[in-house]
Motif scaffolding. Structure first.
Motif, mmCIF file in Angstrom:
data_model
loop_
_atom_site.group_PDB
_atom_site.id
_atom_site.type_symbol
_atom_site.label_atom_id
_atom_site.label_comp_id
_atom_site.label_asym_id
_atom_site.label_seq_id
_atom_site.Cartn_x
_atom_site.Cartn_y
_atom_site.Cartn_z
ATOM 1 N N ASN A 55 0.846 -1.184 0.000
ATOM 2 C CA ASN A 55 0.000 0.000 0.000
ATOM 3 C C ASN A 55 0.885 1.239 0.000
ATOM 4 O O ASN A 55 1.572 1.505 0.984
ATOM 5 C CB ASN A 55 -0.915 -0.017 1.223
ATOM 6 C CG ASN A 55 -1.856 1.154 1.266
ATOM 7 O OD1 ASN A 55 -1.806 2.061 0.431
ATOM 8 N ND2 ASN A 55 -2.732 1.156 2.244
ATOM 9 N N VAL A 74 -0.386 4.363 -0.524
ATOM 10 C CA VAL A 74 -1.323 5.480 -0.440
ATOM 11 C C VAL A 74 -0.883 6.356 0.729
ATOM 12 O O VAL A 74 -0.581 5.858 1.810
ATOM 13 C CB VAL A 74 -2.768 4.992 -0.239
ATOM 14 C CG1 VAL A 74 -3.721 6.151 -0.020
ATOM 15 C CG2 VAL A 74 -3.201 4.161 -1.436
ATOM 16 N N THR A 96 -1.172 -0.522 -4.479
ATOM 17 C CA THR A 96 -2.090 0.612 -4.490
ATOM 18 C C THR A 96 -1.276 1.887 -4.340
ATOM 19 O O THR A 96 -0.333 1.949 -3.545
ATOM 20 C CB THR A 96 -3.142 0.526 -3.368
ATOM 21 O OG1 THR A 96 -2.489 0.363 -2.117
ATOM 22 C CG2 THR A 96 -4.099 -0.614 -3.597
ATOM 23 N N ASP A 132 -1.574 6.462 -4.826
ATOM 24 C CA ASP A 132 -2.428 7.626 -5.058
ATOM 25 C C ASP A 132 -1.679 8.799 -5.685
ATOM 26 O O ASP A 132 -2.253 9.858 -5.887
ATOM 27 C CB ASP A 132 -3.113 8.063 -3.763
ATOM 28 C CG ASP A 132 -2.139 8.462 -2.668
ATOM 29 O OD1 ASP A 132 -0.923 8.213 -2.812
ATOM 30 O OD2 ASP A 132 -2.600 9.023 -1.657
ATOM 31 N N ARG A 133 -0.418 8.596 -6.011
ATOM 32 C CA ARG A 133 0.364 9.659 -6.658
ATOM 33 C C ARG A 133 0.517 9.336 -8.140
ATOM 34 O O ARG A 133 0.920 8.229 -8.506
ATOM 35 C CB ARG A 133 1.749 9.749 -6.024
ATOM 36 C CG ARG A 133 1.739 10.258 -4.622
ATOM 37 C CD ARG A 133 3.140 10.434 -4.021
ATOM 38 N NE ARG A 133 4.231 10.298 -4.954
ATOM 39 C CZ ARG A 133 5.338 9.604 -4.697
ATOM 40 N NH1 ARG A 133 5.494 8.967 -3.557
ATOM 41 N NH2 ARG A 133 6.302 9.545 -5.595
ATOM 42 N N ARG A 134 0.227 10.327 -8.977
ATOM 43 C CA ARG A 134 0.329 10.114 -10.433
ATOM 44 C C ARG A 134 1.730 9.720 -10.858
ATOM 45 O O ARG A 134 1.905 8.864 -11.714
ATOM 46 C CB ARG A 134 -0.076 11.382 -11.186
ATOM 47 C CG ARG A 134 -1.537 11.552 -11.291
ATOM 48 C CD ARG A 134 -1.848 12.658 -12.252
ATOM 49 N NE ARG A 134 -3.188 13.148 -12.007
ATOM 50 C CZ ARG A 134 -3.699 14.189 -12.586
ATOM 51 N NH1 ARG A 134 -2.992 14.885 -13.444
ATOM 52 N NH2 ARG A 134 -4.927 14.564 -12.317
ATOM 53 N N VAL A 137 -8.967 2.313 -11.009
ATOM 54 C CA VAL A 137 -8.865 3.614 -10.342
ATOM 55 C C VAL A 137 -10.194 3.890 -9.657
ATOM 56 O O VAL A 137 -11.255 3.792 -10.291
ATOM 57 C CB VAL A 137 -8.544 4.744 -11.338
ATOM 58 C CG1 VAL A 137 -8.440 6.074 -10.619
ATOM 59 C CG2 VAL A 137 -7.262 4.445 -12.100
ATOM 60 N N SER A 193 -11.639 6.733 -6.606
ATOM 61 C CA SER A 193 -11.411 7.826 -5.647
ATOM 62 C C SER A 193 -9.956 8.295 -5.644
ATOM 63 O O SER A 193 -9.388 8.569 -4.583
ATOM 64 C CB SER A 193 -11.838 7.404 -4.240
ATOM 65 O OG SER A 193 -13.199 7.059 -4.222
ATOM 66 N N GLY A 194 -9.341 8.340 -6.815
ATOM 67 C CA GLY A 194 -7.970 8.822 -6.922
ATOM 68 C C GLY A 194 -6.899 7.816 -6.538
ATOM 69 O O GLY A 194 -5.721 8.140 -6.500
ATOM 70 N N VAL A 195 -7.294 6.583 -6.255
ATOM 71 C CA VAL A 195 -6.334 5.539 -5.886
ATOM 72 C C VAL A 195 -6.297 4.501 -7.004
ATOM 73 O O VAL A 195 -7.326 3.972 -7.405
ATOM 74 C CB VAL A 195 -6.720 4.865 -4.550
ATOM 75 C CG1 VAL A 195 -5.785 3.702 -4.244
ATOM 76 C CG2 VAL A 195 -6.705 5.881 -3.418
ATOM 77 N N THR A 196 -5.094 4.239 -7.496
ATOM 78 C CA THR A 196 -4.898 3.237 -8.540
ATOM 79 C C THR A 196 -4.447 1.935 -7.900
ATOM 80 O O THR A 196 -3.544 1.927 -7.062
ATOM 81 C CB THR A 196 -3.841 3.705 -9.554
ATOM 82 O OG1 THR A 196 -4.266 4.944 -10.122
ATOM 83 C CG2 THR A 196 -3.643 2.684 -10.668
ATOM 84 N N THR A 197 -5.080 0.848 -8.294
ATOM 85 C CA THR A 197 -4.697 -0.481 -7.825
ATOM 86 C C THR A 197 -4.217 -1.281 -9.024
ATOM 87 O O THR A 197 -4.925 -1.400 -10.021
ATOM 88 C CB THR A 197 -5.888 -1.204 -7.163
ATOM 89 O OG1 THR A 197 -6.341 -0.418 -6.061
ATOM 90 C CG2 THR A 197 -5.480 -2.585 -6.676
#
Length: 82
Positions: A8, A10, A36, A38-40, A62, A64-68
């Protein structure tokens, strides 16, 4: 999809690529790592790293702004000749 290991990244995550690479090292070829982020910039780094290292992104979601990412470990590419 089932993941053999998860990481994780995030929020605050120091040296995320080192953590991701370390987790992947303990897996056997064909096993799955879930990441996971959350930073581009980290999302792009993961995509690039997967392509360069011989692994495969099985799934990418993706929410809520979180990529898994669901990444399947492939063969480690041979070292390039100097």
């Amino acid at each position: 999809m089932y993941a053999d290991r998860t990481i994780n990244c995030v929020g605050t995550c120091q040296s995320p690529m080192l953590l991701i690479e370390g987790e992947m090292e303990v897996l056997e070829k064909g096993q799955v790592l879930q990441v996971t982020a959350d930073r581009r910039d980290l999302v792009e780094m993961v995509r690039s790293w997967v392509n360069e290292s011989g692994h495969k992104i099985e799934e990418e979601h993706v929410a809520s702004g979180v990529t898994t990412f669901i990444v399947r470990k492939g063969a480690t590419p041979a070292a390039k000749a100097p």
